[in-house]
Write a protein that holds these residues in place. Structure first.
Motif, PDB file in Angstrom:
ATOM      1  N   ALA A 103       2.722  -2.699   5.680  1.00 59.52           N
ATOM      2  CA  ALA A 103       2.109  -1.994   4.550  1.00 59.52           C
ATOM      3  C   ALA A 103       1.555  -2.968   3.513  1.00 59.52           C
ATOM      4  O   ALA A 103       0.799  -2.568   2.622  1.00 59.52           O
ATOM      5  N   THR A 110       0.818  -1.220   0.000  1.00 54.53           N
ATOM      6  CA  THR A 110       0.000   0.000   0.000  1.00 54.53           C
ATOM      7  C   THR A 110       0.853   1.271   0.000  1.00 54.53           C
ATOM      8  O   THR A 110       0.419   2.303  -0.521  1.00 54.53           O
ATOM      9  N   GLU A 111       2.045   1.207   0.578  1.00 51.83           N
ATOM     10  CA  GLU A 111       2.929   2.381   0.565  1.00 51.83           C
ATOM     11  C   GLU A 111       3.378   2.711  -0.854  1.00 51.83           C
ATOM     12  O   GLU A 111       3.418   3.881  -1.248  1.00 51.83           O
ATOM     13  N   GLY A 166       0.398   7.319  -6.318  1.00 56.44           N
ATOM     14  CA  GLY A 166      -0.885   8.002  -6.427  1.00 56.44           C
ATOM     15  C   GLY A 166      -1.989   7.099  -6.914  1.00 56.44           C
ATOM     16  O   GLY A 166      -2.951   7.555  -7.556  1.00 56.44           O
ATOM     17  N   TYR A 167      -1.883   5.808  -6.606  1.00 54.55           N
ATOM     18  CA  TYR A 167      -2.864   4.831  -7.081  1.00 54.55           C
ATOM     19  C   TYR A 167      -3.716   4.342  -5.921  1.00 54.55           C
ATOM     20  O   TYR A 167      -3.199   4.002  -4.851  1.00 54.55           O
ATOM     21  N   ASP A 168      -5.031   4.313  -6.124  1.00 58.32           N
ATOM     22  CA  ASP A 168      -5.959   3.835  -5.103  1.00 58.32           C
ATOM     23  C   ASP A 168      -5.954   2.302  -5.105  1.00 58.32           C
ATOM     24  O   ASP A 168      -6.615   1.664  -5.919  1.00 58.32           O
ATOM     25  N   TRP A 169      -5.185   1.725  -4.172  1.00 54.68           N
ATOM     26  CA  TRP A 169      -5.000   0.279  -4.165  1.00 54.68           C
ATOM     27  C   TRP A 169      -6.270  -0.500  -3.851  1.00 54.68           C
ATOM     28  O   TRP A 169      -6.371  -1.691  -4.171  1.00 54.68           O
ATOM     29  N   THR A 170      -7.264   0.169  -3.265  1.00 53.98           N
ATOM     30  CA  THR A 170      -8.516  -0.536  -2.946  1.00 53.98           C
ATOM     31  C   THR A 170      -9.289  -0.914  -4.210  1.00 53.98           C
ATOM     32  O   THR A 170     -10.239  -1.699  -4.141  1.00 53.98           O
ATOM     33  N   ALA A 213       1.751   1.936  -3.548  1.00 58.49           N
ATOM     34  CA  ALA A 213       0.558   2.438  -4.235  1.00 58.49           C
ATOM     35  C   ALA A 213       0.347   3.918  -3.948  1.00 58.49           C
ATOM     36  O   ALA A 213       0.062   4.718  -4.858  1.00 58.49           O
ATOM     37  N   GLU A 214       0.493   4.299  -2.685  1.00 56.31           N
ATOM     38  CA  GLU A 214       0.328   5.712  -2.323  1.00 56.31           C
ATOM     39  C   GLU A 214       1.383   6.592  -2.973  1.00 56.31           C
ATOM     40  O   GLU A 214       1.102   7.711  -3.422  1.00 56.31           O
ATOM     41  N   GLN A 215       2.619   6.091  -3.041  1.00 50.87           N
ATOM     42  CA  GLN A 215       3.688   6.851  -3.698  1.00 50.87           C
ATOM     43  C   GLN A 215       3.395   7.064  -5.180  1.00 50.87           C
ATOM     44  O   GLN A 215       3.762   8.091  -5.761  1.00 50.87           O
TER      45      GLN A 215
END
Length: 458
Positions: free
Chosen positions: A258, A147-148, A154-158, A150-152
């Motif tokens: 993460a 998830t980290e 800018g992608y919504d991993w959900t 993904a956040e880097q």
């Protein structure tokens, strides 16, 4: 004085009995796909167990080989036990008549503690009332997300909820953005767990749509040599998401919070990871004693924080150690009640080897060419806007379609239909020496297709 003499005589008699019983110690040979940490933990625990002492087992020699080498090794070397590697591998051995049915009361009693099925999937391979393999652990299949990362990005991993999401244009565009793939898969000829995931996809989406999705998943991904390498890449932040068996996801989360494991609802199955006795065993009773231990006391191995697997024998959760692993107990409960898909194990076996080799030839061996075609297509439509949506879709369909090829035996033009895969699978069981002929034909057909897409993009 008399009491002391009697005690001494009794002690000598018992010692003599034990000495006679163990005048020759046994070293078990265990062929395994389990990682070293599991094998070392099992060796230490088993050799200190009552089973090892009663059956005079002084050592275990673990042999770790790629799946394709197992049949040859069992035929050419004494192997007592095969342990770990998934039902795909064990059914291959079963079909080749390389597994010996369980016979001792000790092992049969231990096997009886494992359910015959779980969530509709067999945990034992039974023929004519005899058990040829039994699950020692259970698993589901899905993907693990960092998830980290993904956040880097800018992608919504959900949004990653199904296998289809791993073959999306979005993940391809992320690959374009960062210059490297953000997802990972493994070569099925080197991973039995990934083989099972590809079989799940082919049945969840149907043969034709399943192969389209597998092609796009491969195009979006870095292809690793094994399943543990995919897990490590997610854990270390090398990729954002990788397909994994569940316990790899649990381990990734333990080591890096993460990381999150996702089992696609309605698109996964429960899988039994087997143990069996091979036909080349020189110590059948000792081998079955090891099997009995693995299915009973040895189930505690899976609960180690460094291993994090789900046991096949639920009785282990009644032990003090089992009660301390409520996280795994909840995961076990979730799997037993999970929304699993209807998976036809018999059908998967009918095309399994051909499917793995076709995947290898068309998606792994030509991976650079496939990925080049896919990234150029994405760039032409989404970035440079020099082709229309209709042209993009046409070329995407061409990229994911079955290539035509000349059958190496008949010379006829064919495509890899499910009927053709089943026919080739059956043929190769008796003529494995012809495998390269088929793979060369499939590889050349795919090469022509990928180059055709690249040429059309211009």
């Amino acid at each position: 004085m008399l009491k002391k003499s009697l005690s001494l005589v009794l002690l000598i008699m018992v010692s003599a009995s034990v000495f006679a019983q163990c005048s020759k110690s046994v070293t078990l040979v265990v062929l395994s796909r389990h990682p070293t940490e599991i094998l070392e933990a099992a060796r230490d625990a088993f050799l200190n167990s009552k089973y090892a002492k009663e059956f005079c087992i002084s050592n275990i020699k673990f042999v770790q080989l790629p799946p394709g080498w197992w049949p040859y090794y069992i035929k050419s070397h004494p192997v007592d036990v095969a342990w770990g590697g998934g039902p795909t591998q064990f059914d291959t051995l079963f079909k080749a008549n390389l597994l010996k049915p369980i016979e001792t009361a000790l092992a049969l009693q231990a096997a009886s503690q494992v359910p015959d099925t779980l969530a509709g999937v067999p945990l034992k391979r039974i023929k004519d009332g005899k058990i040829y393999w039994v699950a020692a652990a259970i698993s589901s299949f899905g993907f693990t997300i960092n998830t980290e990362v993904a956040e880097q990005l800018g992608y919504d991993w959900t949004k990653l909820k199904s296998w289809r999401d791993l073959g999306s244009d979005e993940l391809g565009l992320l690959m374009l953005q960062v210059g490297v793939p953000v997802s990972g898969i493994a070569d099925p000829t080197m991973s039995t767990s990934n083989t099972r995931m590809y079989e799940i996809i082919l049945q969840a989406y149907g043969w034709d749509e399943g192969w389209k999705l597998l092609t796009l998943m491969a195009a979006n991904s870095k292809v690793y040599s094994g399943s543990s390498a995919v897990r490590d890449a997610v854990m270390n932040g090398e990729i954002m998401v990788g397909i994994t068996i569940d316990f790899y996801g649990y381990t990734a989360h333990k080591q890096n919070p993460a990381c999150v494991y996702v089992a696609p609802p309605g698109e996964t199955i429960v899988n039994g990871d087997p143990i069996a006795i091979t036909v080349s065993t020189k110590n059948p009773k000792a081998a079955e004693a090891f099997l009995a231990w693995v299915l009973t006391d040895g189930q505690a191995i899976w609960l180690s924080p460094d291993i994090n697997r789900l046991p096949a024998n639920p009785n282990v959760f009644n032990t003090p150690l089992g009660k301390s692993r409520q996280d795994l107990y909840q995961a076990y409960q979730m799997i037993t009640k999970s929304k699993s898909m209807n998976f036809n194990d018999t059908l998967a076996l009918q095309y399994e080897d051909a499917m793995r080799m076709y995947f290898k030839a068309t998606l792994v061996d030509l991976h650079d060419l496939l990925q080049r075609a896919w990234t150029e297509l994405l760039n032409a439509y989404y970035v440079e806007h020099r082709i229309s949506q209709a042209e993009f879709q046409r070329l995407k369909d061409e990229l994911t379609s079955f290539p035509t090829f000349k059958d190496p035996l008949t010379g006829k033009t064919e495509t890899f239909t499910i009927d053709y895969a089943i026919k080739v699978n059956s043929y190769l069981m008796n003529h494995p020496e012809d495998m390269d002929k088929f793979m060369n034909a499939w590889r050349e057909g795919a090469r022509v297709k990928y180059l055709g897409v690249i040429s059309s993009i211009g």
